[in-house]
Design a protein around this motif. Structure first.
Motif, PDB file in Angstrom:
ATOM      1  N   ARG A  75       7.564  55.839 -10.174  1.00  0.00           N
ATOM      2  CA  ARG A  75       6.800  57.060  -9.899  1.00  0.00           C
ATOM      3  C   ARG A  75       7.671  58.117  -9.210  1.00  0.00           C
ATOM      4  N   LEU A  76       8.513  57.697  -8.283  1.00  0.00           N
ATOM      5  CA  LEU A  76       9.389  58.652  -7.603  1.00  0.00           C
ATOM      6  C   LEU A  76      10.326  59.330  -8.592  1.00  0.00           C
ATOM      7  N   GLU A  77      10.816  58.569  -9.548  1.00  0.00           N
ATOM      8  CA  GLU A  77      11.787  59.129 -10.490  1.00  0.00           C
ATOM      9  C   GLU A  77      11.113  59.959 -11.577  1.00  0.00           C
ATOM     10  N   ARG A  78       9.950  59.524 -12.042  1.00  0.00           N
ATOM     11  CA  ARG A  78       9.315  60.222 -13.162  1.00  0.00           C
ATOM     12  C   ARG A  78       8.425  61.375 -12.715  1.00  0.00           C
ATOM     13  N   GLU A  79       7.590  61.148 -11.693  1.00  0.00           N
ATOM     14  CA  GLU A  79       6.642  62.184 -11.280  1.00  0.00           C
ATOM     15  C   GLU A  79       7.297  63.253 -10.419  1.00  0.00           C
ATOM     16  N   ASN A 125      14.524  65.932   2.033  1.00  0.00           N
ATOM     17  CA  ASN A 125      13.184  66.448   2.344  1.00  0.00           C
ATOM     18  C   ASN A 125      12.227  66.270   1.166  1.00  0.00           C
ATOM     19  N   LEU A 126      12.745  66.412  -0.060  1.00  0.00           N
ATOM     20  CA  LEU A 126      11.900  66.190  -1.231  1.00  0.00           C
ATOM     21  C   LEU A 126      11.461  64.737  -1.310  1.00  0.00           C
ATOM     22  N   ALA A 135       7.628  63.335  -1.183  1.00  0.00           N
ATOM     23  CA  ALA A 135       7.132  62.501  -2.276  1.00  0.00           C
ATOM     24  C   ALA A 135       6.569  61.187  -1.733  1.00  0.00           C
ATOM     25  N   LEU A 136       7.236  60.576  -0.765  1.00  0.00           N
ATOM     26  CA  LEU A 136       6.741  59.328  -0.181  1.00  0.00           C
ATOM     27  C   LEU A 136       5.418  59.557   0.547  1.00  0.00           C
ATOM     28  N   GLN A 140     -22.228  56.375   6.118  1.00  0.00           N
ATOM     29  CA  GLN A 140     -21.028  55.554   6.038  1.00  0.00           C
ATOM     30  C   GLN A 140     -20.530  55.597   4.595  1.00  0.00           C
ATOM     31  N   ALA A 141     -19.381  56.228   4.389  1.00  0.00           N
ATOM     32  CA  ALA A 141     -18.794  56.341   3.050  1.00  0.00           C
ATOM     33  C   ALA A 141     -17.359  55.843   3.116  1.00  0.00           C
ATOM     34  N   LEU A 142     -17.026  54.871   2.276  1.00  0.00           N
ATOM     35  CA  LEU A 142     -15.698  54.254   2.278  1.00  0.00           C
ATOM     36  C   LEU A 142     -14.771  54.991   1.315  1.00  0.00           C
ATOM     37  N   ILE A 143     -13.578  55.351   1.802  1.00  0.00           N
ATOM     38  CA  ILE A 143     -12.561  55.971   0.950  1.00  0.00           C
ATOM     39  C   ILE A 143     -11.803  54.858   0.235  1.00  0.00           C
ATOM     40  N   PHE A 144     -11.883  54.805  -1.095  1.00  0.00           N
ATOM     41  CA  PHE A 144     -11.186  53.758  -1.836  1.00  0.00           C
ATOM     42  C   PHE A 144      -9.995  54.285  -2.628  1.00  0.00           C
ATOM     43  N   ASP A 145      -9.855  55.591  -2.732  1.00  0.00           N
ATOM     44  CA  ASP A 145      -8.697  56.175  -3.406  1.00  0.00           C
ATOM     45  C   ASP A 145      -8.652  57.650  -3.041  1.00  0.00           C
ATOM     46  N   SER A 146      -7.544  58.304  -3.326  1.00  0.00           N
ATOM     47  CA  SER A 146      -7.433  59.739  -3.028  1.00  0.00           C
ATOM     48  C   SER A 146      -6.241  60.317  -3.771  1.00  0.00           C
ATOM     49  N   HIS A 147      -6.231  61.621  -3.884  1.00  0.00           N
ATOM     50  CA  HIS A 147      -5.056  62.307  -4.406  1.00  0.00           C
ATOM     51  C   HIS A 147      -4.973  63.690  -3.756  1.00  0.00           C
ATOM     52  N   TYR A 148      -3.826  64.313  -3.912  1.00  0.00           N
ATOM     53  CA  TYR A 148      -3.596  65.598  -3.254  1.00  0.00           C
ATOM     54  C   TYR A 148      -3.679  66.727  -4.269  1.00  0.00           C
ATOM     55  N   ASP A 149      -4.463  67.739  -3.937  1.00  0.00           N
ATOM     56  CA  ASP A 149      -4.598  68.935  -4.770  1.00  0.00           C
ATOM     57  C   ASP A 149      -4.054  70.122  -3.983  1.00  0.00           C
ATOM     58  N   PRO A 150      -3.154  70.909  -4.570  1.00  0.00           N
ATOM     59  CA  PRO A 150      -2.550  72.016  -3.806  1.00  0.00           C
ATOM     60  C   PRO A 150      -3.553  73.076  -3.367  1.00  0.00           C
TER      61      PRO A 150
END
Length: 422
Positions: free
Chosen positions: A210-214, A164-165, A169-170, A48-58
């Motif tokens: 974040r939407l505007e800067r990243e 679409n962008l 992003a969302l 049992q492992a809880l996901i507490f954060d994540s990010h996307y790597d291409p």
């Protein structure tokens, strides 16, 4: 003494540390080891492992940050997400030290990451439980409930080609922010966009930034609104978060708006001006508690819609920045709410419609019309700007038509020449 009063901790137990100078940093580490209990878990139990954060790597897909509560797994084990039943063979697993460092096994009590290889962000959500596909845990880890958004706003791309962008992003932001929700929405004035739900005002500002800067998007945000409970004349109930969804007044039996409890900590000399601010926004006094000789905590119940616009800025301005604000949901209460429409040249602009309290409709309608009169450029004809409740016009202003510049040829002489031409 101030730190002791603020934290309620004996000053002798507070280490004197300077990270800048590197003084006594080892005392902090020793205190963490002694005072914070180590994590508990059974390495032989089902994983049992809880996901507490994540990010996307291409290259590696979704990378999930996990805390392993029970069991152990390696990089060659087939894993499963319990909420979606999606299975995957991890590309890489590892720990933070503090950089991402690959390891062969993650066991109970450890915090690490799993490169899932998943390309669909919807399949790996914060709060989900990872287990083994062959020997899954009987149930996911308890205690995780999706957070309910409280503030809603329309988000539209300034350039329609960026739709679409914006959607991509969302979706990527939603990957490591499970509290962000959105759905497609269409406006006659702004085109295609999304109706987004946020936890609060600060959350909305963070997402916008974040939407505007990243992602380099140029966006248009509509006025924020809250979620209303509406009882219809036939007894059924609906929940709306957009003025466009509000039924006609003759179909409505009752509207209930959300109220929040706000706690304001401020120096005592600003109590009067804060009370004036809150009472003018339909607030109700609840409690007053002195924290020490110079600070007081004021508790009020206030409609959530009243603190959406300029409340925090006004609070900071009246207290010279010394006051702090915290709020949480209290309850829903019946209210006399109406839909305020803005008409430009006789045509309603749906993106500018707002839901307001009936007692404030005239003042807010007048402010909105005055603001739009300054914003809308002059045309070759008069442009009427009107605020309306249903079919009743409550405020109006005209943007005057452009006129010929009859003074262009007058470069000097007596002022009476200009007056004759005007």
């Amino acid at each position: 003494q101030e730190i002791e009063d603020l934290l309620g901790v004996d000053a002798l137990d507070i280490p004197r540390v300077s990270a800048k100078e590197g003084v006594n940093v080892e005392q902090v580490l020793e205190a963490v080891v002694k005072q914070i209990p180590p994590p508990q878990g059974d390495p032989d139990a089902p994983v049992q492992a809880l996901i507490f954060d994540s990010h996307y790597d291409p290259y590696k897909g979704v990378i999930a940050y996990v805390r392993v509560f029970n069991g152990r797994f390696g990089k060659k084990d087939l894993l499963k997400l319990m909420s979606t039943d999606a299975t995957f063979l991890p590309i890489e697993i590892g720990v933070f030290s503090p950089k991402m460092t690959p390891v062969d096994v993650l066991a109970a009590g450890e915090v690490g990451y799993v490169a899932t290889g998943l390309k669909a962000v919807q399949e790996c959500r914060v709060g989900d439980t990872i287990t083994l596909a062959e020997h899954p845990a009987p149930e996911p880890l308890p205690g995780f409930e999706p957070q309910k958004p409280m503030v809603f706003a329309g988000v539209y791309p300034a350039d329609a080609d960026d739709y679409n962008l914006l959607r991509d992003a969302l979706e990527k932001l939603q990957l490591n922010d499970a509290s962000l929700v959105f759905q497609p929405e269409t406006s006659q004035a702004l085109g295609f966009g999304f109706r987004c739900g946020f936890l609060g005002l600060f959350h909305m500002e963070i997402i916008q930034e974040r939407l505007e800067r990243e992602y380099g998007l140029d966006l248009v945000f509509t006025a924020p609104s809250v979620e209303y409970q509406v009882t219809l004349a036939d007894g059924s109930e609906i929940v709306i978060d957009s003025p466009a969804e509000l039924p006609e007044p003759n179909h409505i039996a009752e509207i209930r708006e959300p109220w929040v409890q706000i706690d304001i900590i401020t120096p005592t000399e600003y109590i009067g001006t804060i009370m004036d601010l809150v009472i003018n926004r339909r607030g109700e006094f609840k409690n007053q508690e002195y924290l020490d000789a110079r600070r007081v905590q004021l508790s009020y119940a206030i409609p959530l819609t009243e603190i959406l616009v300029d409340f925090y800025n006004e609070l900071k301005a009246r207290t010279r920045g010394y006051a702090s604000l915290d709020y949480h949901f209290h309850e829903y209460r019946p209210a006399r709410m109406v839909k305020l429409d803005l008409l430009v040249a006789g045509q309603p602009v749906d993106a500018l419609s707002i839901i307001v309290h009936e007692d404030q409709a005239y003042s807010k309608g007048q402010k909105l019309v005055s603001k739009m009169k300054k914003v809308i450029p002059r045309q070759q004809f008069d442009v009427a700007i009107q605020a309306a409740i249903g079919n009743r016009i409550i405020s109006r202003a005209n943007v005057k038509a452009l006129r010929k510049n009859v003074l262009a040829k007058c470069y000097g002489g007596d002022v009476t020449r200009k007056r004759k031409l005007l």
